[in-house]
Design an enzyme around this catalytic site. Structure first.
Site, PDB file in Angstrom:
ATOM      1  N   ASP A  10     -10.812   2.410  -3.196  1.00  0.00           N
ATOM      2  CA  ASP A  10     -11.484   1.859  -2.148  1.00  0.00           C
ATOM      3  C   ASP A  10     -12.946   2.608  -1.589  1.00  0.00           C
ATOM      4  O   ASP A  10     -13.410   1.733  -0.767  1.00  0.00           O
ATOM      5  CB  ASP A  10     -10.932   3.222  -0.562  1.00  0.00           C
ATOM      6  CG  ASP A  10      -9.040   2.672  -0.430  1.00  0.00           C
ATOM      7  OD1 ASP A  10      -9.719   1.609  -1.069  1.00  0.00           O
ATOM      8  OD2 ASP A  10      -8.343   3.644   0.191  1.00  0.00           O
TER       9      ASP A  10
ATOM     10  N   ASP B 137       0.754  -1.012   0.368  1.00  0.00           N
ATOM     11  CA  ASP B 137      -0.050  -0.207   0.253  1.00  0.00           C
ATOM     12  C   ASP B 137       1.199   1.627   0.357  1.00  0.00           C
ATOM     13  O   ASP B 137       2.379   1.214   0.102  1.00  0.00           O
ATOM     14  CB  ASP B 137      -0.524   0.246   1.056  1.00  0.00           C
ATOM     15  CG  ASP B 137      -1.908   1.340   1.027  1.00  0.00           C
ATOM     16  OD1 ASP B 137      -2.161   1.304   0.058  1.00  0.00           O
ATOM     17  OD2 ASP B 137      -3.032   0.708   1.797  1.00  0.00           O
TER      18      ASP B 137
HETATM   19  C1  DGJ Z   1      -5.539   2.209   1.457  1.00  0.00           C
HETATM   20  C2  DGJ Z   1      -6.375   0.640   1.014  1.00  0.00           C
HETATM   21  O1  DGJ Z   1      -6.923   0.963  -0.087  1.00  0.00           O
HETATM   22  C3  DGJ Z   1      -7.206  -0.525   1.749  1.00  0.00           C
HETATM   23  O2  DGJ Z   1      -7.607  -1.171   0.716  1.00  0.00           O
HETATM   24  C4  DGJ Z   1      -6.532  -0.187   2.767  1.00  0.00           C
HETATM   25  O3  DGJ Z   1      -5.404  -0.844   2.706  1.00  0.00           O
HETATM   26  C5  DGJ Z   1      -5.419   0.245   3.273  1.00  0.00           C
HETATM   27  N1  DGJ Z   1      -5.465   1.821   3.228  1.00  0.00           N
HETATM   28  C6  DGJ Z   1      -4.993   0.219   4.838  1.00  0.00           C
HETATM   29  O4  DGJ Z   1      -4.897   0.813   5.864  1.00  0.00           O
END
Ligand code: DGJ
Length: 694
Positions: free
Chosen positions: A515, A447
């Site tokens: 997200d 990430d």
């Molecule tokens: C952002 C990501 O897009 C999410 O799927 C998740 O992993 C969060 N970060 C976790 O902090």
């Protein structure tokens, strides 16, 4: 398919097109044609003189790659500063190499020790060409580039072109835009250090093209950092596009004896947007993705993020894993929250040791549990980042990008590690290497939750190289880890789809799309993604977000998520037995159709915004099987029956499928010309039709 050379003319013959360039007696490179195939003998390099004292031939003729200098006043592709401060490039042509599907044109500066090569590669059965440049400093003094685009394109018509790109944001990635370029210039870019949620590192230029017809020119820059797409149209009606590194806060120092090979631009010309997307998906599978998993369907995964957020622990992960395994999930991924003092986003990044309150016996028990349930185990990390509240930052405050005189912005309470430092790179490589060596982990979700800022890096002699070096360091670490742990798959995530470009997919096996897991919004997000990003790599989860504006049933959410690489992200412990059965049924169905979705040919037939109905069809290469997804969330004006015409089938084959309890047997011709009519009313309309040749 061939590279044809006729004196000073070079023809790249793809499946359906000719891309033609040439070199004149003065060493200028010319763009001659990009379009349908013509007689190879007809192409020639036109002699061009200056129009008048204000409009020079250098500014007007179509070039493959434009060097700054002399009377070039328009956008140029390469501008460097030599050691004596001269900032002009003036080249002679050295010759070419052509073998199989590869063409290289070599040039060298007339005075300075700089060699420049324009590289081209074509691919069997496709209309895609890969372009990149190579720079070689054959002297001993440094040469510093302040602008470095990787390819320039000119289009044939003098009428204005329309440029498609995206203008998104976190939670709304890949929202498509359309701009007519009449005069002046258009820029699509990122300055964030990642390719970002906003514009996309590509161009799509057309004149009234649609899904099925019209010339569509496109080029995707295979790079995940700051990019720039700069298009312009001049008085003569010539539209050009250059694509490459963003020249905002950019420099690249080529030391004496060094060679630089740029990232590639994958470009092509197809009839219609649909064919563009289909060719890019195939191209990505065969030539872009890392080799371990490129030809394997991606597993159905479960991800813990939206179920428990940071609150992961041994018990809740085991409970979720049991339910996930029962419904047919193949890979269980534990997201953020498993390490150090990571109970929210204020602390812990950088301290990658297991939180013993949450996992008293380490990760081993959970991983064994997951493996015993028949699933692989995956884990979330955010290696480029550090929280100020972490042991790592307390020990190495200088490891984050910073200027001593400036306050560092803490977006999401975190700072960005200086990835251009060797010690930081080794720290990250070693921690991930240890994690993978000591645990049976088969999947890393990498990430990256904030853009770069205050990018001071005292270690660099050429500080503006940080943008490039940061991206390169990320790629290099992933490549090294993959080499050492070839059984581990990697996902690129950046707060959703912030680093989901084709460049990332040369290193990562898949990407997190957004997200925003609301199925209603996802219909639009996923369509934008599918334009010039390979669907094989598009992760899509079914979660508990039922639809921010309108409700979406579990089946509806599956319908949308199954149009990519399916994942589950809901809190399964709260599901009724009926819901769990719905999940099981859909996962079983997905396993039957996933090869069609991930490797098939996508036909975008109806659009949710324009047509109130989404209809996407995926067809295998020999047109014997197909899956059609239909979804709508309410149609207006008492529409009764809506004709649904299929696409991509063989008109002479006969297909059979079930639709609303009825077995339908029809020819491909009938299905594509007449189709079926559907009674699409109310919310949550969703159907998945599986067509087989009879
Ligand atoms: C952002 C990501 O897009 C999410 O799927 C998740 O992993 C969060 N970060 C976790 O902090």
């Amino acid at each position: 398919m061939a590279v044809i050379v006729k004196n000073n003319v070079f023809i790249l013959e793809t499946k359906n097109t000719h891309y033609v360039l040439g070199v004149d007696d003065y060493g200028y490179n010319h763009h001659l044609h990009w379009g349908k195939k013509c007689n190879a003998d007809d192409y020639f390099v036109e002699k061009i003189g200056d129009e008048n004292s204000n409009h020079t031939m250098l500014d007007e003729f179509k070039q493959e790659y434009t060097f700054f200098g002399s009377t070039v006043y328009r956008e140029c592709d390469l501008k460097v500063e030599f050691s004596d401060k001269c900032r002009e490039i003036n080249v002679k042509y050295l010759g070419y190499e052509a073998e199989d599907n590869l063409l290289k044109l070599h040039f060298a500066d007339n005075h300075y020790p700089l060699e420049i090569t324009l590289n081209y590669q074509i691919f069997d059965g496709l209309d895609i060409i890969s372009r990149w440049i190579t720079l070689k400093n054959t002297g001993s003094e440094s040469i510093v580039a302040e602008r470095l685009f990787c390819a320039e394109f000119s289009f044939p018509s003098v009428k204005p072109y329309t440029f498609k790109n995206t203008n998104g944001a976190w939670g709304g990635e890949f929202l498509q835009t359309s701009n007519v370029l009449d005069g002046g210039s258009l820029v699509f870019e990122s300055r964030k250090g990642i390719s970002s949620h906003t514009n996309s590192p590509y161009f799509i230029a057309h004149q009234n093209a649609d899904e099925k017809s019209g010339d569509v020119y496109f080029g995707a820059f295979a790079y995940s950092g700051n990019f720039k797409v700069s298009a312009s149209r001049d008085l003569y009606g010539i539209t050009r596009t250059s694509i490459g590194f963003n020249d905002f806060d950019f420099e690249y120092c080529l030391k004496g004896g060094e060679t630089f090979e740029s990232p590639k631009v994958f470009c092509g010309l197809t009839q219609g947007f649909g064919e563009m997307s289909r060719q890019m998906n195939k191209f990505a599978v065969d030539y872009v993705f890392p080799k371990q998993f490129n030809d394997k369907p991606l597993p159905v995964l479960y991800n813990s993020w939206e179920a428990v957020w940071f609150d992961v622990n041994s018990e809740n992960q085991s409970a979720l894993a049991k339910l996930a395994a029962d419904m047919g999930v193949e890979l269980f991924v534990m997201d953020d929250g498993w390490f150090s003092k990571r109970n929210d986003d204020h602390a812990g990044l950088g301290d990658w040791f297991v939180n013993k309150d949450k996992f008293p016996n380490g990760l081993g028990d959970l991983i064994k549990n997951v493996n015993d349930l028949g699933m692989d185990f995956g884990i979330w990390v955010e290696p480029e980042m550090v929280n100020a509240d972490s042991d790592l930052f307390r020990a190495h405050p200088d490891w984050a990008y910073h200027y001593d005189t400036r306050m560092a912005s803490e977006l999401r309470n975190q700072l960005v590690l200086n990835m251009t430092r060797r010690d930081v790179q080794e720290y990250i490589f070693n921690l991930l290497d240890d994690l993978l060596s000591n645990n049976n982990i088969k999947y890393i979700k990498w990430d990256m939750n904030r853009p770069l800022s205050e990018t001071g890096a005292e270690n660099l002699d050429y500080p503006k190289m940080i943008w490039y070096l940061h991206t390169k360091a990320v790629y290099d670490i992933v490549d090294r880890l993959k080499e050492k742990h070839p059984e581990v798959a990697f996902e690129s995530c950046a707060s959703g789809g912030g680093r989901s470009d084709i460049g990332a997919l040369q290193h990562y096996d898949q990407v997190w799309t957004s997200d925003n897991t609301d199925a209603i919004d996802r219909m639009v997000i996923q369509k934008g993604f599918s334009m010039l990003r390979p669907l094989k790599a598009m992760r899509a989860w079914v979660t508990d977000i039922e639809g921010i504006n309108k409700p979406a049933s579990l089946d509806f959410r599956f319908n949308i998520a199954m149009q990519g690489a399916l994942g589950i992200g809901g809190n399964l412990t709260k599901y009724s037995s009926g819901d769990l059965e719905i999940c099981k049924k859909n996962i079983a169905l997905y396993k039957k159709i996933r090869s069609l979705v991930q490797f098939g040919n996508l036909y975008r037939i109806l659009d949710i915004d324009e047509d109130e109905v989404l209809m996407n069809q995926y067809v295998n290469d020999d047109k014997t099987k197909s899956v059609v997804f239909i979804a709508a969330n309410g149609t207006r004006f008492y529409k009764k029956r809506i004709p649904l015409r299929f696409d991509g089938l063989d008109k002479d084959k006969c297909y059979t499928f079930e639709f609303d309890g009825e077995i339908i047997v029809k020819s491909g011709a009938y299905l594509m010309e007449v189709g079926i009519s559907a009674h699409i009313r109310g919310v949550n309309y969703n159907r998945i039709l599986i067509l087989e040749e009879k």
